[in-house]
Motif scaffolding. Structure first.
Motif: not given
Length: 149
Positions: A77-85, A91-96, A128-129, A131-136
């Protein structure tokens, strides 16, 4: 630092550690991957058993786990592949909301402060990270920056 390991990563490591019988007979790279995965799983199991205060496991739904003794996760029921998970765990830790920090013009840099850094050597996941503004960072670069190892 607190190291948060997505449960999906632990499950991937479990699969790699078990490997395929045909891969083990072939030797070479497959055997090396299997051995490194086993070492990683053993390290994580040891650290979780000793209740390391700087280590957490996180489900793809954002629940923190203090133990990895029961680590199967239903991702139907979750969308995407393992990378998306994996990315959803970050993103759970990105509050803003990153859009709130976008500059007025496209030539100005985006300046975000995050409580999370995704550590991966997977080039596609890094893109991918970003593009979602997650530092990597790749692991070697992070260890150098953190002056660890």
């Amino acid at each position: 630092y607190i190291l948060v390991v997505p449960l999906i990563v632990i499950n991937e490591l479990d699969g790699l550690a078990k490997g395929q019988e045909s891969d083990c007979r072939a030797g070479g790279h497959s055997r090396l991957v299997q051995e490194k995965a086993r070492t990683a799983v053993e390290f994580l199991e040891q650290r979780f058993e000793s209740r390391d205060p700087f280590l957490r496991a996180l489900t793809s739904r954002g629940n923190e786990l203090e133990s990895i003794a029961f680590r199967s996760e239903d991702t139907t029921g979750q969308k995407g592949n393992n990378d998306d998970l994996i990315l959803s765990c970050c993103l759970h830790y990105c509050k803003d909301k990153a859009k709130d920090f976008m500059p007025a013009t496209k030539v100005e840099p985006i300046r975000l402060r995050r409580e999370v850094v995704l550590l991966t050597d997977d080039r596609n996941l890094r893109v991918k990270a970003l593009t979602h503004h997650v530092p990597v960072r790749d692991i070697a670069a992070f260890l150098k920056w953190a002056k660890v190892g």
